[in-house]
Design a protein around this motif. Structure first.
Motif, PDB file in Angstrom:
ATOM      1  N   ASN A 164      37.120  36.948  49.037  1.00 66.64           N
ATOM      2  CA  ASN A 164      36.048  37.943  49.095  1.00 66.64           C
ATOM      3  C   ASN A 164      36.540  39.340  49.481  1.00 66.64           C
ATOM      4  OD1 ASN A 164      33.349  36.513  48.650  1.00 66.64           O
ATOM      5  ND2 ASN A 164      34.366  35.152  50.104  1.00 66.64           N
ATOM      6  N   SER A 168      36.615  42.509  46.881  1.00 69.46           N
ATOM      7  CA  SER A 168      35.741  43.658  47.119  1.00 69.46           C
ATOM      8  C   SER A 168      36.554  44.936  47.240  1.00 69.46           C
ATOM      9  CB  SER A 168      34.919  43.433  48.390  1.00 69.46           C
ATOM     10  OG  SER A 168      34.037  42.352  48.209  1.00 69.46           O
ATOM     11  N   ARG A 216      33.159  40.853  52.388  1.00 70.38           N
ATOM     12  CA  ARG A 216      33.033  41.793  51.269  1.00 70.38           C
ATOM     13  C   ARG A 216      32.863  43.221  51.787  1.00 70.38           C
ATOM     14  NH1 ARG A 216      29.182  38.117  47.158  1.00 70.38           N
ATOM     15  NH2 ARG A 216      30.644  36.365  47.125  1.00 70.38           N
ATOM     16  N   SER A 270      26.154  41.377  45.031  1.00 72.64           N
ATOM     17  CA  SER A 270      25.894  40.284  44.098  1.00 72.64           C
ATOM     18  C   SER A 270      25.507  40.867  42.749  1.00 72.64           C
ATOM     19  CB  SER A 270      24.774  39.368  44.599  1.00 72.64           C
ATOM     20  OG  SER A 270      23.499  39.953  44.359  1.00 72.64           O
ATOM     21  N   THR A 295      28.395  48.483  40.628  1.00 72.99           N
ATOM     22  CA  THR A 295      29.275  47.301  40.581  1.00 72.99           C
ATOM     23  C   THR A 295      28.549  46.112  41.190  1.00 72.99           C
ATOM     24  OG1 THR A 295      30.330  47.626  42.749  1.00 72.99           O
ATOM     25  CG2 THR A 295      31.303  48.781  40.865  1.00 72.99           C
ATOM     26  N   PHE A 297      29.022  41.511  42.005  1.00 73.66           N
ATOM     27  CA  PHE A 297      29.964  40.491  42.483  1.00 73.66           C
ATOM     28  C   PHE A 297      29.382  39.137  42.095  1.00 73.66           C
ATOM     29  CE2 PHE A 297      32.590  37.793  44.920  1.00 73.66           C
ATOM     30  CZ  PHE A 297      33.647  38.515  45.481  1.00 73.66           C
ATOM     31  N   ASP A 298      30.143  38.347  41.345  1.00 74.50           N
ATOM     32  CA  ASP A 298      29.839  36.953  40.977  1.00 74.50           C
ATOM     33  C   ASP A 298      30.292  36.652  39.564  1.00 74.50           C
ATOM     34  OD1 ASP A 298      28.747  36.040  43.391  1.00 74.50           O
ATOM     35  OD2 ASP A 298      26.752  36.784  42.850  1.00 74.50           O
ATOM     36  N   THR A 312      32.088  43.908  37.526  1.00 75.01           N
ATOM     37  CA  THR A 312      31.862  42.942  38.600  1.00 75.01           C
ATOM     38  C   THR A 312      33.149  42.191  38.935  1.00 75.01           C
ATOM     39  OG1 THR A 312      30.390  41.122  39.291  1.00 75.01           O
ATOM     40  CG2 THR A 312      31.191  41.068  37.027  1.00 75.01           C
ATOM     41  N   VAL A 313      33.036  41.302  39.887  1.00 72.58           N
ATOM     42  CA  VAL A 313      34.094  40.352  40.247  1.00 72.58           C
ATOM     43  C   VAL A 313      33.620  38.971  39.814  1.00 72.58           C
ATOM     44  CG1 VAL A 313      35.261  39.196  42.163  1.00 72.58           C
ATOM     45  CG2 VAL A 313      34.984  41.689  42.186  1.00 72.58           C
ATOM     46  N   GLN A 315      33.800  35.073  40.085  1.00 71.70           N
ATOM     47  CA  GLN A 315      34.309  33.923  40.831  1.00 71.70           C
ATOM     48  C   GLN A 315      33.972  32.663  40.036  1.00 71.70           C
ATOM     49  OE1 GLN A 315      32.304  32.536  44.343  1.00 71.70           O
ATOM     50  NE2 GLN A 315      30.574  33.945  44.079  1.00 71.70           N
ATOM     51  N   THR A 341      39.791  35.464  42.402  1.00 72.92           N
ATOM     52  CA  THR A 341      38.739  35.983  41.549  1.00 72.92           C
ATOM     53  C   THR A 341      39.351  36.886  40.486  1.00 72.92           C
ATOM     54  OG1 THR A 341      38.447  37.738  43.185  1.00 72.92           O
ATOM     55  CG2 THR A 341      36.945  35.858  43.309  1.00 72.92           C
TER      56      THR A 341
END
Length: 350
Positions: A164, A168, A216, A270, A295, A297-298, A312-313, A315, A341
């Protein structure tokens, strides 16, 4: 007076088919031990004769194992099954349990385990996903059974995480390469007391072991400091639940700020938050990425299958579930695991 037909037993079915009782048992409990053809023959004949399989309670008393694995979810079952990340994790867990003849039991941390139907005490092990509303939920589980934590930490129990903080840091570093004037951060459940809105000095943040979003935030803050911002001065908002309905009022208030106060970069914790920002920005005629860069995350499919595509990131939540399941079954060493990730550069923050 009519009589109920006699109940067929595992032994009766084995005799009928001319196979061993072990083969019948494996057809229901350990399908990997049989050829697909033999298993199909056994299950087909069992269905014809009305035999539904070995009794789980009797098997548990006889062997001390139920072949049931419980997943304790931090959220309600409805929320977890509708959430893209949680449902992918559950898919990965179910895949491994199915392959090895185990049953998946879902429990919600929002419901006291003693209220669950005969449930927690019979499970062979527990996978605990997310920050529990009360740690008492875990203290009431049988302490001698194996337990794996996913996306948070439990003392002296192995955990499965993604990277994480580095992830981030990487996405924030990418976003800050084109220097914003007014960056902002939208967090997910970061405060000790509920807060659906702007975070102030009055709020206490949860510590890193309790929530992945603290890790994050550390990644965001480190990148901001390295790009000349005072992290403590960058405005932050908190979202209490990762749904459009809960996100929307907070994000609407951000986007309706005067032009000279509205962020021109929003680092979101997210994809659901980021996608809500994108939807509400479009409704207001705020251009993405020209007026506002976003941006997430997921790496959920929804963010990649629309335009503009989300930066995004990603995972691998399915693999995270597989690893937790293999660990709880003893197929992999029970030790802390960290998955890597992938940074995805989309259109919302090119």
């Amino acid at each position: 007076m009519s009589h109920a037909p006699p109940r067929i037993t595992l032994k009766d079915l084995a005799l009928e088919l001319g196979v061993s009782t072990a083969s019948v048992s494996n057809a229901f409990n350990r399908p990997d031990q049989l050829s697909p053809r033999l298993r199909e023959r056994i299950l087909s004949e069992a269905s014809r004769l009305g035999y539904s399989g070995p009794d789980a309670k009797a098997r548990s008393l006889r062997t001390g194992r139920s072949r049931i694995i419980a997943v304790v979810l931090a959220e309600t079952l409805t929320y977890s099954l509708n959430d893209a990340v949680a449902s992918e994790l559950l898919a990965g867990i179910a895949e491994v349990l199915d392959t090895h003849g185990h049953t998946l039991l879902l429990l919600s941390g929002r419901q006291h385990v003693s209220q669950a139907p005969g449930s927690a005490n019979i499970a062979d092990g527990f996978i605990v996903y997310g920050l529990m509303p009360s740690m008492k939920v875990l203290s009431d589980l049988p302490a001698e059974r194996p337990m794996i934590a996913v996306d948070f930490d439990i003392n002296e129990r192995p955990s499965v995480h993604v990277d994480n903080e580095p992830a981030s840091h990487a996405i924030a570093t990418h976003a800050l390469a084109s220097p914003p004037k007014r960056p902002g951060i939208i967090n997910l459940r970061l405060t000790e007391t509920p807060c659906n809105g702007r975070i102030t000095d009055e709020h206490t943040l949860l510590v890193a072991g309790q929530t992945i979003t603290r890790s994050r935030l550390a990644g965001f803050h480190d990148a901001l400091e390295k790009h000349g911002f005072v992290a403590a001065n960058v405005p932050m908002w908190n979202i209490e639940e990762n749904t459009y309905e809960v996100c929307a009022p907070v994000i609407a208030a951000i986007l309706d700020l005067p032009d000279d106060e509205r962020p021109d970069l929003l680092l979101c914790m997210s994809d659901r938050i980021a996608l809500t920002v994108l939807t509400l920005a479009e409704q207001r005629g705020i251009r993405v990425p020209e007026d506002l860069r976003i941006t997430g995350f997921d790496g959920i499919a929804e963010g990649q299958n629309r335009g503009p595509r989300l930066t995004t990131v990603r995972q691998n939540s399915v693999e995270k579930g597989r690893i937790a399941a293999r660990m709880i079954l003893g197929l992999e060493t029970r030790e802390d695991r960290m998955l890597h990730t992938e940074l995805i550069i989309g259109d919302t923050c090119p």
